[in-house]
Design a protein around this motif. Structure first.
Motif, PDB file in Angstrom:
ATOM      1  N   ASN A  15       0.837  -1.200   0.000  1.00  0.00           N
ATOM      2  CA  ASN A  15       0.000   0.000   0.000  1.00  0.00           C
ATOM      3  C   ASN A  15       0.871   1.249   0.000  1.00  0.00           C
ATOM      4  O   ASN A  15       2.100   1.183   0.041  1.00  0.00           O
ATOM      5  N   VAL A  16       0.217   2.405  -0.021  1.00  0.00           N
ATOM      6  CA  VAL A  16       0.947   3.666  -0.148  1.00  0.00           C
ATOM      7  C   VAL A  16       1.809   3.952   1.073  1.00  0.00           C
ATOM      8  O   VAL A  16       2.867   4.595   0.960  1.00  0.00           O
ATOM      9  N   TYR A  17       1.413   3.456   2.235  1.00  0.00           N
ATOM     10  CA  TYR A  17       2.209   3.686   3.448  1.00  0.00           C
ATOM     11  C   TYR A  17       3.524   2.913   3.388  1.00  0.00           C
ATOM     12  O   TYR A  17       4.582   3.435   3.764  1.00  0.00           O
ATOM     13  N   GLU A  18       3.465   1.668   2.921  1.00  0.00           N
ATOM     14  CA  GLU A  18       4.691   0.893   2.745  1.00  0.00           C
ATOM     15  C   GLU A  18       5.551   1.489   1.641  1.00  0.00           C
ATOM     16  O   GLU A  18       6.788   1.507   1.729  1.00  0.00           O
ATOM     17  N   LEU A  19       4.920   1.976   0.581  1.00  0.00           N
ATOM     18  CA  LEU A  19       5.635   2.628  -0.513  1.00  0.00           C
ATOM     19  C   LEU A  19       6.437   3.820   0.005  1.00  0.00           C
ATOM     20  O   LEU A  19       7.637   3.962  -0.289  1.00  0.00           O
ATOM     21  N   LYS A  20       5.794   4.674   0.787  1.00  0.00           N
ATOM     22  CA  LYS A  20       6.473   5.860   1.307  1.00  0.00           C
ATOM     23  C   LYS A  20       7.601   5.482   2.263  1.00  0.00           C
ATOM     24  O   LYS A  20       8.635   6.156   2.290  1.00  0.00           O
ATOM     25  N   LYS A  21       7.406   4.435   3.035  1.00  0.00           N
ATOM     26  CA  LYS A  21       8.460   3.983   3.950  1.00  0.00           C
ATOM     27  C   LYS A  21       9.721   3.612   3.172  1.00  0.00           C
ATOM     28  O   LYS A  21      10.841   3.984   3.552  1.00  0.00           O
ATOM     29  N   ILE A  22       9.551   2.905   2.060  1.00  0.00           N
ATOM     30  CA  ILE A  22      10.695   2.520   1.241  1.00  0.00           C
ATOM     31  C   ILE A  22      11.315   3.743   0.571  1.00  0.00           C
ATOM     32  O   ILE A  22      12.549   3.866   0.502  1.00  0.00           O
ATOM     33  N   GLN A  23      10.496   4.655   0.079  1.00  0.00           N
ATOM     34  CA  GLN A  23      11.027   5.883  -0.515  1.00  0.00           C
ATOM     35  C   GLN A  23      11.893   6.650   0.487  1.00  0.00           C
ATOM     36  O   GLN A  23      12.974   7.150   0.146  1.00  0.00           O
ATOM     37  N   LEU A  24      11.430   6.732   1.710  1.00  0.00           N
ATOM     38  CA  LEU A  24      12.193   7.446   2.737  1.00  0.00           C
ATOM     39  C   LEU A  24      13.495   6.727   3.066  1.00  0.00           C
ATOM     40  O   LEU A  24      14.513   7.370   3.348  1.00  0.00           O
ATOM     41  N   GLU A  25      13.486   5.403   3.021  1.00  0.00           N
ATOM     42  CA  GLU A  25      14.728   4.656   3.230  1.00  0.00           C
ATOM     43  C   GLU A  25      15.733   4.950   2.113  1.00  0.00           C
ATOM     44  O   GLU A  25      16.937   5.075   2.357  1.00  0.00           O
ATOM     45  N   ILE A  26      15.237   5.065   0.880  1.00  0.00           N
ATOM     46  CA  ILE A  26      16.113   5.418  -0.239  1.00  0.00           C
ATOM     47  C   ILE A  26      16.668   6.827  -0.036  1.00  0.00           C
ATOM     48  O   ILE A  26      17.866   7.070  -0.235  1.00  0.00           O
ATOM     49  N   LEU A  27      15.811   7.756   0.371  1.00  0.00           N
ATOM     50  CA  LEU A  27      16.264   9.127   0.615  1.00  0.00           C
ATOM     51  C   LEU A  27      17.307   9.169   1.725  1.00  0.00           C
ATOM     52  O   LEU A  27      18.312   9.885   1.620  1.00  0.00           O
ATOM     53  N   ASP A  28      17.096   8.401   2.786  1.00  0.00           N
ATOM     54  CA  ASP A  28      18.080   8.334   3.875  1.00  0.00           C
ATOM     55  C   ASP A  28      19.441   7.877   3.350  1.00  0.00           C
ATOM     56  O   ASP A  28      20.486   8.430   3.719  1.00  0.00           O
ATOM     57  N   ASP A  29      19.421   6.876   2.502  1.00  0.00           N
ATOM     58  CA  ASP A  29      20.665   6.332   1.974  1.00  0.00           C
ATOM     59  C   ASP A  29      21.378   7.358   1.096  1.00  0.00           C
ATOM     60  O   ASP A  29      22.601   7.522   1.184  1.00  0.00           O
ATOM     61  N   ILE A  30      20.633   8.058   0.254  1.00  0.00           N
ATOM     62  CA  ILE A  30      21.226   9.095  -0.598  1.00  0.00           C
ATOM     63  C   ILE A  30      21.775  10.232   0.259  1.00  0.00           C
ATOM     64  O   ILE A  30      22.878  10.737   0.000  1.00  0.00           O
ATOM     65  N   HIS A  31      21.027  10.626   1.272  1.00  0.00           N
ATOM     66  CA  HIS A  31      21.469  11.707   2.155  1.00  0.00           C
ATOM     67  C   HIS A  31      22.801  11.345   2.826  1.00  0.00           C
ATOM     68  O   HIS A  31      23.746  12.145   2.807  1.00  0.00           O
ATOM     69  N   ARG A  32      22.877  10.134   3.376  1.00  0.00           N
ATOM     70  CA  ARG A  32      24.116   9.705   4.038  1.00  0.00           C
ATOM     71  C   ARG A  32      25.280   9.679   3.049  1.00  0.00           C
ATOM     72  O   ARG A  32      26.389  10.117   3.363  1.00  0.00           O
ATOM     73  N   PHE A  33      25.011   9.176   1.860  1.00  0.00           N
ATOM     74  CA  PHE A  33      26.069   9.083   0.860  1.00  0.00           C
ATOM     75  C   PHE A  33      26.558  10.469   0.433  1.00  0.00           C
ATOM     76  O   PHE A  33      27.762  10.691   0.301  1.00  0.00           O
ATOM     77  N   CYS A  34      25.651  11.390   0.221  1.00  0.00           N
ATOM     78  CA  CYS A  34      26.035  12.739  -0.197  1.00  0.00           C
ATOM     79  C   CYS A  34      26.841  13.451   0.887  1.00  0.00           C
ATOM     80  O   CYS A  34      27.804  14.171   0.588  1.00  0.00           O
ATOM     81  N   ILE A  35      26.460  13.263   2.144  1.00  0.00           N
ATOM     82  CA  ILE A  35      27.237  13.852   3.244  1.00  0.00           C
ATOM     83  C   ILE A  35      28.632  13.246   3.266  1.00  0.00           C
ATOM     84  O   ILE A  35      29.646  13.950   3.396  1.00  0.00           O
ATOM     85  N   GLN A  36      28.700  11.938   3.108  1.00  0.00           N
ATOM     86  CA  GLN A  36      29.981  11.223   3.138  1.00  0.00           C
ATOM     87  C   GLN A  36      30.905  11.688   2.012  1.00  0.00           C
ATOM     88  O   GLN A  36      32.122  11.850   2.210  1.00  0.00           O
ATOM     89  N   GLU A  37      30.355  11.908   0.815  1.00  0.00           N
ATOM     90  CA  GLU A  37      31.168  12.240  -0.347  1.00  0.00           C
ATOM     91  C   GLU A  37      31.199  13.748  -0.645  1.00  0.00           C
ATOM     92  O   GLU A  37      31.732  14.153  -1.682  1.00  0.00           O
ATOM     93  N   SER A  38      30.640  14.556   0.259  1.00  0.00           N
ATOM     94  CA  SER A  38      30.606  16.017   0.093  1.00  0.00           C
ATOM     95  C   SER A  38      29.912  16.425  -1.211  1.00  0.00           C
ATOM     96  O   SER A  38      30.374  17.307  -1.944  1.00  0.00           O
ATOM     97  N   LEU A  39      28.801  15.773  -1.506  1.00  0.00           N
ATOM     98  CA  LEU A  39      27.980  16.108  -2.661  1.00  0.00           C
ATOM     99  C   LEU A  39      26.795  16.956  -2.205  1.00  0.00           C
ATOM    100  O   LEU A  39      26.238  16.713  -1.125  1.00  0.00           O
ATOM    101  N   THR A  40      26.419  17.917  -3.007  1.00  0.00           N
ATOM    102  CA  THR A  40      25.279  18.766  -2.650  1.00  0.00           C
ATOM    103  C   THR A  40      24.012  18.277  -3.348  1.00  0.00           C
ATOM    104  O   THR A  40      24.038  17.865  -4.511  1.00  0.00           O
ATOM    105  N   TYR A  41      22.918  18.307  -2.602  1.00  0.00           N
ATOM    106  CA  TYR A  41      21.604  17.990  -3.154  1.00  0.00           C
ATOM    107  C   TYR A  41      20.581  18.815  -2.399  1.00  0.00           C
ATOM    108  O   TYR A  41      20.848  19.379  -1.335  1.00  0.00           O
ATOM    109  N   SER A  42      19.387  18.894  -2.947  1.00  0.00           N
ATOM    110  CA  SER A  42      18.283  19.571  -2.276  1.00  0.00           C
ATOM    111  C   SER A  42      16.989  18.845  -2.593  1.00  0.00           C
ATOM    112  O   SER A  42      16.824  18.297  -3.693  1.00  0.00           O
TER     113      SER A  42
END
Length: 265
Positions: free
Chosen positions: A5-32
């Protein structure tokens, strides 16, 4: 496979965003956060209530570095510049072991994902001509891509056009050739050397926004966590949406995505 359902979908999307956020901080990449996701962060501190996707944006230099460097055990990069089955040209970061089924064409698309859009410079001297040229080339893609779809009002007419395009445009290399031409054009100017910039590869009209917006970033709250945003988000959101804090009429508070989502177990 199990439909989610949409709630599980959003949970996975947020996990992907968390992973990208951590990676960008680690590699000094900018995103918004971008588009409706940034609007949702500012107006609702999370998803727009009737929305179900996540968009982020990166200056082109960080965007290309991200493509070359990003690795994940749970996610994979899909660079739509290399796909001959869609007119899109941005990135999707997809969850492995998931699938989304397009309910209009009844075909699989890609995994549960979030979209990543590049931000490119627009030349100071002939910016409008530059954008018009890109829009013209981009508008040719739906004509040569048989899989292009919109939400049809007259499904029989739409399906007939779809079949005709499948017959006429059976050389999918034309799509990739056209994408290479567009990609070379949008990458021509670095936003650090121009006064204006924008996402030049979306289907809609090109919004020209000040390049200086991508000089400073800050944290914003989205679904209980802090993510990155351009510091002057007001100028960006005003350019895209106008009076962005005003809610749209009730009849327009609907999602425009038509798909069903599954995960493997």
């Amino acid at each position: 496979m199990r439909e989610i359902n949409v709630y599980e979908l959003k949970k996975i999307q947020l996990e992907i965003l968390d992973d990208i956020h951590r990676f960008c901080i680690q590699e000094s990449l900018t995103y918004s956060l971008a588009y409706g996701t940034l609007l949702g962060a500012i107006r609702h501190h999370g998803y727009i209530p009737w929305d179900d996707d996540i968009d982020i944006m990166m200056p082109r230099r960080d965007y290309e570095r991200f493509i070359n460097l990003y690795k994940s055990n749970t996610n994979e990069i899909l660079d739509l510049r290399r796909s001959d089955t869609t007119i899109e040209m941005f990135l999707k970061i997809c969850r492995k072991g998931s699938i989304m089924i397009d309910t209009t064409l009844k075909r699989s698309l890609w995994g549960i994902n979030i979209d990543v859009f590049p931000i490119d410079g627009i030349p100071d001297d002939d910016g409008e001509d530059h954008c018009d040229q890109i829009v013209f080339l981009r508008n040719q893609l739906p004509k040569i891509c048989p899989f292009y779809k919109t939400i049809p009002k007259h499904k029989l007419l739409w399906f007939c056009k779809y079949l005709i395009k499948r017959v006429i445009n059976n050389d999918y290399s034309k799509i990739l050739t056209q994408k290479k031409v567009i990609d070379a054009l949008v990458c021509e100017y670095d936003l650090s050397k121009t006064n204006q910039c924008g996402c030049l590869i979306t289907e809609d009209s090109i919004e020209m926004i000040p390049s200086k917006l991508f000089a400073d970033f800050q944290n914003v709250l989205f679904e209980g966590k802090m993510y990155k945003s351009i510091a002057n988000y007001d100028s960006y959101l005003t350019a895209i949406y106008g009076d962005y804090m005003r809610l749209p009429p009730i009849e327009k508070r609907i999602t425009h995505h038509l798909y069903r989502t599954y995960i493997t177990e």
